[in-house]
Design a protein around this motif. Structure first.
Motif, PDB file in Angstrom:
ATOM      1  N   SER A 112       0.726  -1.370  -0.098  1.00  0.00           N
ATOM      2  CA  SER A 112      -0.018   0.102  -0.066  1.00  0.00           C
ATOM      3  C   SER A 112       0.888   1.277  -0.241  1.00  0.00           C
ATOM      4  O   SER A 112       0.631   2.068  -0.793  1.00  0.00           O
ATOM      5  CB  SER A 112      -0.969   0.012   1.280  1.00  0.00           C
ATOM      6  N   LEU A 113       1.929   1.247   1.011  1.00  0.00           N
ATOM      7  CA  LEU A 113       2.770   2.337   0.945  1.00  0.00           C
ATOM      8  C   LEU A 113       3.574   2.572  -0.386  1.00  0.00           C
ATOM      9  O   LEU A 113       3.946   3.822  -0.611  1.00  0.00           O
ATOM     10  CB  LEU A 113       3.797   2.237   2.051  1.00  0.00           C
ATOM     11  N   LYS A 114       3.737   1.423  -1.099  1.00  0.00           N
ATOM     12  CA  LYS A 114       4.743   1.689  -2.353  1.00  0.00           C
ATOM     13  C   LYS A 114       3.953   2.178  -3.401  1.00  0.00           C
ATOM     14  O   LYS A 114       4.415   2.696  -4.416  1.00  0.00           O
ATOM     15  CB  LYS A 114       5.212   0.177  -2.772  1.00  0.00           C
ATOM     16  N   LYS A 115       2.518   2.449  -3.345  1.00  0.00           N
ATOM     17  CA  LYS A 115       1.828   3.276  -4.290  1.00  0.00           C
ATOM     18  C   LYS A 115       1.758   4.765  -4.064  1.00  0.00           C
ATOM     19  O   LYS A 115       1.439   5.365  -4.854  1.00  0.00           O
ATOM     20  CB  LYS A 115       0.418   2.832  -3.993  1.00  0.00           C
ATOM     21  N   ILE A 116       2.306   5.156  -3.033  1.00  0.00           N
ATOM     22  CA  ILE A 116       2.221   6.909  -2.815  1.00  0.00           C
ATOM     23  C   ILE A 116       3.491   7.325  -3.684  1.00  0.00           C
ATOM     24  O   ILE A 116       4.470   6.845  -4.026  1.00  0.00           O
ATOM     25  CB  ILE A 116       2.648   7.151  -1.259  1.00  0.00           C
ATOM     26  N   THR A 117       2.900   8.576  -4.417  1.00  0.00           N
ATOM     27  CA  THR A 117       3.933   9.157  -5.177  1.00  0.00           C
ATOM     28  C   THR A 117       4.551  10.209  -4.593  1.00  0.00           C
ATOM     29  O   THR A 117       4.533  10.407  -3.523  1.00  0.00           O
ATOM     30  CB  THR A 117       3.086   9.846  -6.233  1.00  0.00           C
ATOM     31  N   ALA A 118       5.756  10.510  -5.456  1.00  0.00           N
ATOM     32  CA  ALA A 118       6.615  11.607  -4.911  1.00  0.00           C
ATOM     33  C   ALA A 118       5.920  13.006  -4.612  1.00  0.00           C
ATOM     34  O   ALA A 118       6.082  13.642  -3.664  1.00  0.00           O
ATOM     35  CB  ALA A 118       7.913  11.735  -5.762  1.00  0.00           C
ATOM     36  N   GLN A 119       5.107  13.075  -5.575  1.00  0.00           N
ATOM     37  CA  GLN A 119       4.257  14.570  -5.655  1.00  0.00           C
ATOM     38  C   GLN A 119       3.425  14.536  -4.110  1.00  0.00           C
ATOM     39  O   GLN A 119       2.995  15.404  -3.392  1.00  0.00           O
ATOM     40  CB  GLN A 119       3.269  14.681  -6.678  1.00  0.00           C
ATOM     41  N   GLU A 120       2.746  13.275  -3.840  1.00  0.00           N
ATOM     42  CA  GLU A 120       1.755  13.161  -2.762  1.00  0.00           C
ATOM     43  C   GLU A 120       2.736  13.282  -1.253  1.00  0.00           C
ATOM     44  O   GLU A 120       2.258  13.845  -0.431  1.00  0.00           O
ATOM     45  CB  GLU A 120       1.154  11.811  -2.806  1.00  0.00           C
ATOM     46  N   ILE A 121       4.018  12.774  -1.564  1.00  0.00           N
ATOM     47  CA  ILE A 121       4.757  13.091  -0.150  1.00  0.00           C
ATOM     48  C   ILE A 121       5.384  14.550  -0.124  1.00  0.00           C
ATOM     49  O   ILE A 121       5.334  14.853   1.041  1.00  0.00           O
ATOM     50  CB  ILE A 121       6.054  11.993  -0.366  1.00  0.00           C
ATOM     51  N   LYS A 122       5.418  15.270  -1.137  1.00  0.00           N
ATOM     52  CA  LYS A 122       5.698  16.396  -1.202  1.00  0.00           C
ATOM     53  C   LYS A 122       4.579  17.378  -0.659  1.00  0.00           C
ATOM     54  O   LYS A 122       4.674  18.107   0.273  1.00  0.00           O
ATOM     55  CB  LYS A 122       6.205  16.888  -2.536  1.00  0.00           C
ATOM     56  N   ASP A 123       3.206  16.924  -1.137  1.00  0.00           N
ATOM     57  CA  ASP A 123       2.108  17.528  -0.888  1.00  0.00           C
ATOM     58  C   ASP A 123       1.739  17.440   0.897  1.00  0.00           C
ATOM     59  O   ASP A 123       1.580  18.324   1.705  1.00  0.00           O
ATOM     60  CB  ASP A 123       0.935  16.961  -1.390  1.00  0.00           C
ATOM     61  N   LEU A 124       2.190  16.071   1.441  1.00  0.00           N
ATOM     62  CA  LEU A 124       2.150  15.699   2.874  1.00  0.00           C
ATOM     63  C   LEU A 124       3.053  16.544   3.506  1.00  0.00           C
ATOM     64  O   LEU A 124       2.825  17.149   4.557  1.00  0.00           O
ATOM     65  CB  LEU A 124       2.274  14.281   2.765  1.00  0.00           C
ATOM     66  N   ALA A 125       4.277  16.679   3.256  1.00  0.00           N
ATOM     67  CA  ALA A 125       5.156  17.452   3.837  1.00  0.00           C
ATOM     68  C   ALA A 125       4.915  19.052   3.924  1.00  0.00           C
ATOM     69  O   ALA A 125       5.082  19.580   4.833  1.00  0.00           O
ATOM     70  CB  ALA A 125       6.618  17.464   3.040  1.00  0.00           C
ATOM     71  N   ILE A 126       4.443  19.511   2.864  1.00  0.00           N
ATOM     72  CA  ILE A 126       3.772  20.992   2.700  1.00  0.00           C
ATOM     73  C   ILE A 126       2.824  21.029   3.818  1.00  0.00           C
ATOM     74  O   ILE A 126       2.766  21.984   4.774  1.00  0.00           O
ATOM     75  CB  ILE A 126       3.522  21.257   1.231  1.00  0.00           C
ATOM     76  N   ARG A 127       1.896  20.229   3.987  1.00  0.00           N
ATOM     77  CA  ARG A 127       0.779  20.141   5.052  1.00  0.00           C
ATOM     78  C   ARG A 127       1.359  20.356   6.410  1.00  0.00           C
ATOM     79  O   ARG A 127       0.906  20.872   7.018  1.00  0.00           O
ATOM     80  CB  ARG A 127      -0.196  19.084   4.702  1.00  0.00           C
ATOM     81  N   LEU A 128       2.290  19.246   6.657  1.00  0.00           N
ATOM     82  CA  LEU A 128       2.826  19.145   7.826  1.00  0.00           C
ATOM     83  C   LEU A 128       3.744  20.417   8.217  1.00  0.00           C
ATOM     84  O   LEU A 128       3.818  21.174   9.461  1.00  0.00           O
ATOM     85  CB  LEU A 128       3.747  17.873   8.047  1.00  0.00           C
ATOM     86  N   GLU A 129       4.342  21.023   7.174  1.00  0.00           N
ATOM     87  CA  GLU A 129       5.127  22.423   7.507  1.00  0.00           C
ATOM     88  C   GLU A 129       4.114  23.583   7.987  1.00  0.00           C
ATOM     89  O   GLU A 129       4.135  24.204   8.637  1.00  0.00           O
ATOM     90  CB  GLU A 129       6.025  22.579   6.468  1.00  0.00           C
ATOM     91  N   GLN A 130       3.045  23.567   7.086  1.00  0.00           N
ATOM     92  CA  GLN A 130       2.054  24.478   7.474  1.00  0.00           C
ATOM     93  C   GLN A 130       1.272  24.349   8.670  1.00  0.00           C
ATOM     94  O   GLN A 130       0.726  25.463   9.407  1.00  0.00           O
ATOM     95  CB  GLN A 130       1.139  24.820   6.236  1.00  0.00           C
ATOM     96  N   ASP A 131       1.018  23.177   8.900  1.00  0.00           N
ATOM     97  CA  ASP A 131       0.365  22.956  10.136  1.00  0.00           C
ATOM     98  C   ASP A 131      -0.916  23.441  10.229  1.00  0.00           C
ATOM     99  O   ASP A 131      -1.466  24.117  11.181  1.00  0.00           O
ATOM    100  CB  ASP A 131       1.297  23.316  11.530  1.00  0.00           C
ATOM    101  N   ASP A 132      -1.672  23.555   8.978  1.00  0.00           N
ATOM    102  CA  ASP A 132      -3.137  23.907   9.142  1.00  0.00           C
ATOM    103  C   ASP A 132      -4.051  22.938   9.033  1.00  0.00           C
ATOM    104  O   ASP A 132      -4.686  22.570   7.790  1.00  0.00           O
ATOM    105  CB  ASP A 132      -3.050  24.777   8.007  1.00  0.00           C
ATOM    106  N   TYR A 133      -4.338  22.353  10.180  1.00  0.00           N
ATOM    107  CA  TYR A 133      -5.277  20.996  10.128  1.00  0.00           C
ATOM    108  C   TYR A 133      -6.424  21.404  10.897  1.00  0.00           C
ATOM    109  O   TYR A 133      -6.524  22.332  11.859  1.00  0.00           O
ATOM    110  CB  TYR A 133      -4.585  19.964  10.957  1.00  0.00           C
ATOM    111  N   PRO A 134      -7.702  20.950  10.643  1.00  0.00           N
ATOM    112  CA  PRO A 134      -8.840  21.308  11.230  1.00  0.00           C
ATOM    113  C   PRO A 134      -8.965  20.894  12.668  1.00  0.00           C
ATOM    114  O   PRO A 134      -9.189  21.272  13.704  1.00  0.00           O
ATOM    115  CB  PRO A 134      -9.985  20.426  10.551  1.00  0.00           C
TER     116      PRO A 134
END
Length: 83
Positions: free
Chosen positions: A23-45
């Motif tokens: 399942s984890l092997k299906k994640i793309t580099a772009q999805e990981i980048k987007d995930l990292a951006i979200r974590l950096e922004q720390d803008d979660y409901p």
């Protein structure tokens, strides 16, 4: 932080099974980048949404470390953290 224009509301990663390498092997580099951006922004409901993203990045780090190398600092891992 429940504004529908927030970065979190715009990103809809598929659900990945953190305990399944295939399942984890299906994640793309772009999805990981987007995930990292979200974590950096720390803008979660909720704090739980941020924690879910952190756990996903951590699972990827332990199973496919080459994919998260540019974002390793977001995990704040110590050497031999899991020993």
């Amino acid at each position: 932080m429940n504004d529908s224009s927030s970065s979190t509301a715009k990103l809809n990663l598929p659900k990945y099974d953190l305990n399944n390498l295939e399942s984890l092997k299906k994640i793309t580099a772009q999805e990981i980048k987007d995930l990292a951006i979200r974590l950096e922004q720390d803008d979660y409901p909720t704090a739980f949404d941020g924690l879910a993203d952190w756990h996903l990045l951590r699972a990827i780090a332990f199973n496919l470390p080459e994919l998260i190398e540019p974002y390793r600092y977001l995990l704040d891992l110590e050497p031999f953290d899991e020993c």
